[in-house]
Design a protein around this motif. Structure first.
Motif, PDB file in Angstrom:
ATOM      1  N   ASP A  28      -1.409   1.052  13.254  1.00  0.00           N
ATOM      2  CA  ASP A  28      -2.377   2.024  12.734  1.00  0.00           C
ATOM      3  C   ASP A  28      -3.354   1.366  11.763  1.00  0.00           C
ATOM      4  O   ASP A  28      -4.566   1.589  11.831  1.00  0.00           O
ATOM      5  N   GLN A  32      -7.385   0.943  12.256  1.00  0.00           N
ATOM      6  CA  GLN A  32      -8.335   1.447  11.252  1.00  0.00           C
ATOM      7  C   GLN A  32      -9.252   0.323  10.767  1.00  0.00           C
ATOM      8  O   GLN A  32     -10.458   0.510  10.616  1.00  0.00           O
ATOM      9  N   ARG A  36     -13.278  -0.011  11.094  1.00  0.00           N
ATOM     10  CA  ARG A  36     -14.156  -0.266   9.942  1.00  0.00           C
ATOM     11  C   ARG A  36     -15.016  -1.504  10.185  1.00  0.00           C
ATOM     12  O   ARG A  36     -16.202  -1.521   9.836  1.00  0.00           O
TER      13      ARG A  36
END
Length: 75
Positions: A28, A32, A36
């Motif tokens: 996860d 993420q 980004r």
């Protein structure tokens, strides 16, 4: 099955669950961070395009000014 063996089995299962949760957490976090990074790269491309457009406008302004000065000097 003895109490120790039963406790060891429960502990082993808890350890496996914990490791599985850690792996999922790592996935996860990686996803993420990747998102980004992608957003940052897109922002950088937008900024680059805006800066190039601004530099183009400045260059055109300088060229236009030079033309006016050249025309005024001829007279």
């Amino acid at each position: 099955m003895g109490t120790i063996a039963s406790s060891q089995m429960i502990l082993s299962q808890a350890e496996q669950n914990g490791l599985q949760q850690l792996r999922q957490f790592d996935k996860d976090v990686f996803m993420q961070q990747s998102q980004r990074n992608e957003e940052s790269a897109q922002d950088a491309e937008k900024l680059k395009a805006a800066l190039l457009a601004t530099l183009g406008s400045i260059a055109k302004g300088i060229s236009d000014t030079a033309s006016v000065v050249a025309n005024n000097t001829k007279m």
